[in-house]
Design an enzyme around this catalytic site. Structure first.
Site, PDB file in Angstrom:
ATOM      1  N   HIS A   5      34.143   7.610  39.543  1.00 15.88           N
ATOM      2  CA  HIS A   5      34.410   6.190  39.274  1.00 15.88           C
ATOM      3  C   HIS A   5      35.358   5.706  40.373  1.00 15.88           C
ATOM      4  CE1 HIS A   5      36.233   2.762  37.152  1.00 15.88           C
ATOM      5  NE2 HIS A   5      35.237   2.817  36.277  1.00 15.88           N
ATOM      6  N   ASP A  15      39.951  13.155  35.683  1.00 17.08           N
ATOM      7  CA  ASP A  15      39.736  11.818  35.137  1.00 17.08           C
ATOM      8  C   ASP A  15      39.052  12.024  33.788  1.00 17.08           C
ATOM      9  OD1 ASP A  15      38.580   9.470  34.324  1.00 17.08           O
ATOM     10  OD2 ASP A  15      37.851   8.878  36.293  1.00 17.08           O
ATOM     11  N   GLN A  18      36.008   9.263  30.342  1.00 15.25           N
ATOM     12  CA  GLN A  18      34.788   9.378  29.549  1.00 15.25           C
ATOM     13  C   GLN A  18      34.785  10.648  28.692  1.00 15.25           C
ATOM     14  OE1 GLN A  18      32.550   6.744  29.459  1.00 15.25           O
ATOM     15  NE2 GLN A  18      31.950   7.923  27.670  1.00 15.25           N
ATOM     16  N   LYS A  68      38.566   3.209  25.540  1.00 13.18           N
ATOM     17  CA  LYS A  68      37.269   3.892  25.506  1.00 13.18           C
ATOM     18  C   LYS A  68      37.184   4.858  24.333  1.00 13.18           C
ATOM     19  CE  LYS A  68      35.360   5.179  29.312  1.00 13.18           C
ATOM     20  NZ  LYS A  68      34.318   5.003  30.355  1.00 13.18           N
ATOM     21  N   CYS A 101      30.875   0.871  38.536  1.00 10.20           N
ATOM     22  CA  CYS A 101      32.080   1.256  39.296  1.00 10.20           C
ATOM     23  C   CYS A 101      31.923   2.618  39.948  1.00 10.20           C
ATOM     24  CB  CYS A 101      33.334   1.246  38.418  1.00 10.20           C
ATOM     25  SG  CYS A 101      33.696  -0.322  37.694  1.00 10.20           S
TER      26      CYS A 101
END
Ligand code: PMP
Length: 404
Positions: free
Chosen positions: A118, A195, A198, A221, A359
């Site tokens: 991303h 990261d 998600q 999220k 993104c």
């Protein structure tokens, strides 16, 4: 388990009763439990934290710090002060880049990312590499559209200072081999930043079992409010991090010329924090814990695999990413229909999906397309909703192309 049967916990689905919400990678809906926790905070506990001696403010500070402990336990951090509150994943990664790597990356060093990042986990490293004379290297994908571990083992070397990768791609939905990447990074004396934007909503995370150095994720999220996120860092790294922002709340003492900062995490959280966000994130996490993260993962994987298989079986539909699905994200295109037209058609059927590059522009180009449609499913979605999307894709093909 066909469905977790929790649709009714989400007030927005009562109001939008015919809506199919498949844009959970953009943001998730909020259960009443989380909305109530925020409302309870403003109704009963709206006091600032960490500064006042009166009882009411003390109670709010206790709630706030208890939330930090609960969030630490959610990812199995060894100590609550390894949790720093931020505004979200983008903010966390920028804080790490500017507060730590701006001074630790030297000319000739290498930073390794994957091609599927991303932009939030790409641009900060492009910037540091450019400013500090370092090189940014990219781990490619293999034929199955999974991160290529063989290439990773060649790319990560003693020159590598940081490996920064997503745990779950927000476009392809695959889970990256964070265990192996952590071992590789550490073997070469590099740190690994994950990261988790998600991953945190869908997978159990244990930062001691897989001893990553940094983790970033966003509340919105995972059913918490927008504007709250987490920066997890190993204690010694946070202790060696500059305070990227300075001002109130983070100081021990101030003179006209100097200031002395508090210990971590407070010196990394200047200003009045997002108290409502922290309380909301804590509530979202206890809701997830109640459902159990293993059930959450199983449900997302099952929905993702079902939708993938159904779409993949259609003529004229290309579905991207590995055939074995592990999460609820399915990106696809329909022949001769621009993803924006497709998303507009689906909108007319009350199905919310995203069209674009999500993104992750370098990844989209690697896939050889300009954009994709992305259906991102979460725990309140159902097989029936997947079937309705598939029916509508068939209708769409007939509408635009004259054939099913
Ligand atoms: N990384 C990934 C993998 C994401 O999915 C997202 C959100 N789409 C981000 C980073 C950025 O998160 P935020 O916009 O909440 O900062």
């Amino acid at each position: 388990m066909d469905s977790l049967n929790i649709h009714h916990h989400f007030p927005i689905f009562k109001e939008h009763s015919d809506m199919i919400y498949f844009d959970n990678a953009a943001t998730t809906q909020k259960p009443k439990y989380v909305i109530d926790a925020i409302s309870n905070f403003y109704t009963h506990h709206n006091f600032n934290v960490h500064r006042s001696v009166y009882t009411d403010a003390g109670e709010t500070t206790e709630m706030f710090e208890q939330s930090r402990k609960n969030i630490a336990s959610f990812i199995n951090a060894s100590i609550a002060k390894e949790i720093v509150f931020s505004a979200g994943t983008t903010d966390s990664i920028n804080l790490i880049a500017n507060g730590y790597y701006a001074k630790h990356i030297k000319s000739g060093d290498e930073i390794v990312v994957s091609i599927a990042e991303h932009h939030s986990n790409l641009l900060p490293w492009q910037k540091i590499a450019k400013n500090n004379g370092a090189t940014l290297k990219f781990i490619p994908l293999n034929e199955d559209a999974n991160l290529d571990l063989n290439s990773a083992s060649q790319i990560i070397s003693d020159k590598t200072k940081l490996v920064a990768v997503t745990a779950v791609s927000n476009v392809l939905g695959n889970i990256n081999p964070i265990d192996q990447l952590t071992t590789l990074a550490h073997k070469h004396g590099a740190e690994i930043l994950v990261d988790g934007a998600q991953a945190a909503p869908e997978l159990p995370i244990d930062v001691q079992k897989t001893p990553i150095d940094w983790l970033a994720f966003s509340g919105h999220k995972m059913m918490a409010p927008t504007g709250i996120g987490v920066l997890y860092g190993k204690q010694y790294l946070l202790e060696n991090m500059d305070s990227p922002r300075v001002g109130g709340e983070m100081i021990e003492s101030v003179s006209t010329t100097e200031y002395k900062v508090k210990d971590i995490p407070y010196r990394l959280e200047a200003g009045t924090p997002n108290i409502e966000g922290v309380i909301g994130l804590d509530a979202a996490i206890s809701y997830l814990k109640e459902l159990k993260m293993t059930n959450v993962q199983e449900q997302c994987e099952k929905l993702g695999q079902y939708l993938y298989d159904q779409l993949n079986a259609l003529d004229g539909v290309s579905v991207y990413g590995p055939t074995k699905r592990q999460t609820g994200i399915v990106s696809f295109n329909v022949d001769n229909i621009h993803p924006h037209d497709a998303a507009t058609f689906l909108d007319s059927k009350n199905i919310d999906v995203r069209a674009g590059q999500h993104c992750a522009e370098p990844l989209t180009h690697k896939l050889g397309v300009n954009a994709t449609l992305r259906a991102s499913l979460y725990i309140y979605n159902t097989i029936e909703e997947c079937n309705r999307l598939v029916d509508c894709v068939n209708e769409m093909k007939e509408f635009f192309n004259g054939s099913k």
